[in-house]
Design a protein around this motif. Structure first.
Motif, PDB file in Angstrom:
ATOM      1  N   SER A  56       0.844  -1.184   0.000  1.00  0.00           N
ATOM      2  CA  SER A  56       0.000   0.000   0.000  1.00  0.00           C
ATOM      3  C   SER A  56       0.882   1.238   0.000  1.00  0.00           C
ATOM      4  O   SER A  56       2.034   1.191   0.450  1.00  0.00           O
ATOM      5  N   HIS A  98      -4.823   2.038   5.771  1.00  0.00           N
ATOM      6  CA  HIS A  98      -4.705   1.528   4.402  1.00  0.00           C
ATOM      7  C   HIS A  98      -5.255   0.107   4.307  1.00  0.00           C
ATOM      8  O   HIS A  98      -5.950  -0.244   3.344  1.00  0.00           O
ATOM      9  N   HIS A  99      -4.941  -0.725   5.285  1.00  0.00           N
ATOM     10  CA  HIS A  99      -5.427  -2.100   5.254  1.00  0.00           C
ATOM     11  C   HIS A  99      -6.941  -2.160   5.448  1.00  0.00           C
ATOM     12  O   HIS A  99      -7.605  -3.032   4.875  1.00  0.00           O
ATOM     13  N   LEU A 101      -8.984   0.039   4.273  1.00  0.00           N
ATOM     14  CA  LEU A 101      -9.543   0.368   2.956  1.00  0.00           C
ATOM     15  C   LEU A 101      -9.420  -0.808   1.991  1.00  0.00           C
ATOM     16  O   LEU A 101     -10.320  -1.041   1.172  1.00  0.00           O
ATOM     17  N   ILE A 102      -8.300  -1.536   2.058  1.00  0.00           N
ATOM     18  CA  ILE A 102      -8.143  -2.709   1.185  1.00  0.00           C
ATOM     19  C   ILE A 102      -9.222  -3.738   1.523  1.00  0.00           C
ATOM     20  O   ILE A 102      -9.850  -4.318   0.623  1.00  0.00           O
ATOM     21  N   TYR A 103      -9.445  -3.971   2.804  1.00  0.00           N
ATOM     22  CA  TYR A 103     -10.515  -4.902   3.200  1.00  0.00           C
ATOM     23  C   TYR A 103     -11.863  -4.403   2.693  1.00  0.00           C
ATOM     24  O   TYR A 103     -12.660  -5.180   2.146  1.00  0.00           O
ATOM     25  N   ARG A 104     -12.125  -3.112   2.828  1.00  0.00           N
ATOM     26  CA  ARG A 104     -13.424  -2.547   2.464  1.00  0.00           C
ATOM     27  C   ARG A 104     -13.674  -2.558   0.959  1.00  0.00           C
ATOM     28  O   ARG A 104     -14.818  -2.447   0.512  1.00  0.00           O
ATOM     29  N   SER A 105     -12.606  -2.698   0.174  1.00  0.00           N
ATOM     30  CA  SER A 105     -12.752  -2.597  -1.285  1.00  0.00           C
ATOM     31  C   SER A 105     -13.462  -3.798  -1.902  1.00  0.00           C
ATOM     32  O   SER A 105     -13.859  -3.752  -3.067  1.00  0.00           O
ATOM     33  N   ARG A 106     -13.612  -4.880  -1.153  1.00  0.00           N
ATOM     34  CA  ARG A 106     -14.268  -6.078  -1.648  1.00  0.00           C
ATOM     35  C   ARG A 106     -15.288  -6.562  -0.619  1.00  0.00           C
ATOM     36  O   ARG A 106     -15.136  -6.342   0.578  1.00  0.00           O
ATOM     37  N   SER A 107     -16.317  -7.242  -1.118  1.00  0.00           N
ATOM     38  CA  SER A 107     -17.292  -7.842  -0.209  1.00  0.00           C
ATOM     39  C   SER A 107     -16.705  -9.118   0.386  1.00  0.00           C
ATOM     40  O   SER A 107     -15.954  -9.845  -0.281  1.00  0.00           O
ATOM     41  N   HIS A 108     -17.026  -9.403   1.639  1.00  0.00           N
ATOM     42  CA  HIS A 108     -16.470 -10.563   2.320  1.00  0.00           C
ATOM     43  C   HIS A 108     -17.566 -11.362   3.013  1.00  0.00           C
ATOM     44  O   HIS A 108     -18.477 -10.790   3.622  1.00  0.00           O
ATOM     45  N   LEU A 259     -16.635  -1.220   8.314  1.00  0.00           N
ATOM     46  CA  LEU A 259     -16.287  -2.519   7.761  1.00  0.00           C
ATOM     47  C   LEU A 259     -17.372  -3.529   8.127  1.00  0.00           C
ATOM     48  O   LEU A 259     -17.988  -3.441   9.189  1.00  0.00           O
TER      49      LEU A 259
END
Length: 406
Positions: A56, A98-99, A101-108, A259
């Motif tokens: 990142s 930053h991490h 946001l990376i997690y939030r960028s995709r559905s889980h 999140l």
């Protein structure tokens, strides 16, 4: 006393330059080898433990740190914003936003959890010039960071597993922890005002320590602004204490960044964020390694693992061949020929190298090497391939013993 600042310069590991700036050390080739080897070791351990690595950027918009809470609670320790057109960007003081946001960028889905995200990334605390020193207090840090996004039920086990990773790394590196500290908020600090958050997180960390069978000291005033943490404390040869590794359970950042994951019921649920760092900053870890080992690093970390010493020019061709064979195996080997002085002087100059292979007339004729170990033992003349097998096995095993049956 093994002061890493003195040893780092004497052994050509790192240095500083006023034109680069205070608190901004650079790494010389041998120091870069130690750092690279340490970084690869950490990545290997993390991969084996189920972590996925990301990269990142070291910059972020000021708004990012306003959302995370860093700006309101931590801005005194951050570099001032830089203007880029109509935006303000900041050198990051932390990787966790930053991490998130990376997690939030995709559905889980709950089936993906725990999701373990790791990075060896740069961060930039604006340390005051009066506290800067060597590698332990710097303004440019490579942080061994990771964030685990999990359910509440998984948080204790994930944090406990992180403590196990830390203990394993310390054993491999030859580092002994001074103590474990449960770092709690104190009076007058800039902490998130959410008593329930603090109580829940503190209770879970106490459960983690109990399940791991670790005794600890509870200390007020040492918490992160957003939650309590477990700190693994180390001490330098002068007895000065510092934090190397941390484990945290965080309810604050998942809330701030909204999140969520989709649960088995098809509804959105808030994950818990476990922060953990096995060795903290690479800079502080290397400083500790220099001081603990006095520059005589374990064989797997040593900048040069094998030095080959021909007695005279007549054995130089055979010595070069031994070096080539060692390099072909991935070992770090070099030749110290007669041009560097007498054999005794060369042996003394290579006193911190784990293995020395002396090639005299008799050894050259029989593809042998007279082995000398860093600890003073002399196993004698052995076939070169047998020596390389020994060194290779020791390095791969990260063994502390150089020659078990010498």
């Amino acid at each position: 006393m093994n002061d890493h600042r003195r040893l780092g310069r004497e052994l050509d590991l790192f240095d500083t330059d006023p034109l680069m700036g205070a608190g901004l050390p650079y790494w010389l080739p041998d120091g870069a080898i130690v750092r690279h080897t340490l970084e690869e070791y950490i990545r290997e351990q993390e991969r084996a433990a189920g972590y996925r690595h990301v990269y990142s950027p070291v910059l972020g918009k000021r708004e990012l740190y306003e959302i995370s809470g860093h700006w309101s609670h931590y801005s005194d320790d951050m570099f001032p914003p830089m203007e880029l057109g109509s935006e303000e960007v900041v050198l990051r003081p932390s990787l966790c936003p930053h991490h998130a946001l990376i997690y939030r960028s995709r559905s889980h889905s709950y089936r993906e959890l725990p999701l373990r995200m790791a990075e060896l990334g740069g961060m930039y605390p604006s340390e005051l010039s009066g506290v800067l020193g060597g590698l332990t207090r710097v303004r440019s840090i490579q942080l061994n960071d990771a964030h685990i996004f999990c359910t509440l039920e998984q948080a204790v086990e994930e944090a406990r597993s992180a403590l196990e990773l830390i203990a394993r790394a310390y054993a491999d590196l030859g580092i002994s922890p001074l103590r474990h500290r449960l770092s709690l908020p104190g009076e007058g600090g800039k902490y998130v005002a959410d008593p329930e958050l603090w109580e829940r997180a503190t209770g879970l960390l106490k459960e983690v320590l109990a399940s791991a069978g670790i005794s600890y000291d509870a200390v007020e005033g040492e918490a992160a602004f957003y939650g309590p943490k477990i700190d693994v404390q180390i001490a330098d040869p002068a007895g000065r204490e510092s934090t190397l590794s941390t484990v945290q359970i965080d309810f604050h950042q998942p809330e701030r960044f909204d999140l969520h994951y989709i649960g088995s019921d098809g509804s959105k649920h808030r994950p818990v964020m476990v922060h953990r760092s096995i060795i903290g900053s690479v800079e502080r870890a290397v400083a500790q390694l220099i001081e603990v080992h006095g520059g005589a690093f374990p064989a797997w970390l040593a900048p040069v693992q094998l030095v080959v010493l021909p007695v005279s020019d007549a054995q130089e061709e055979q010595a070069h061949d031994v070096v080539r064979r060692a390099l072909a195996r991935g070992l770090r080997a070099e030749l110290a020929g007669p041009e560097r002085g007498s054999l005794g002087a060369r042996i003394r100059a290579a006193r911190l190298v784990p293995y020395q292979a002396v090639i005299g007339e008799q050894e050259a004729g029989g593809d042998l090497a007279a082995v000398r170990l860093r600890d003073g033992r002399r196993p004698g003349a052995v076939p070169v391939d047998a020596l390389l097998d020994r060194v290779d096995a020791c390095v791969r095993a990260r063994a502390g013993e150089l020659w078990a049956d010498a």
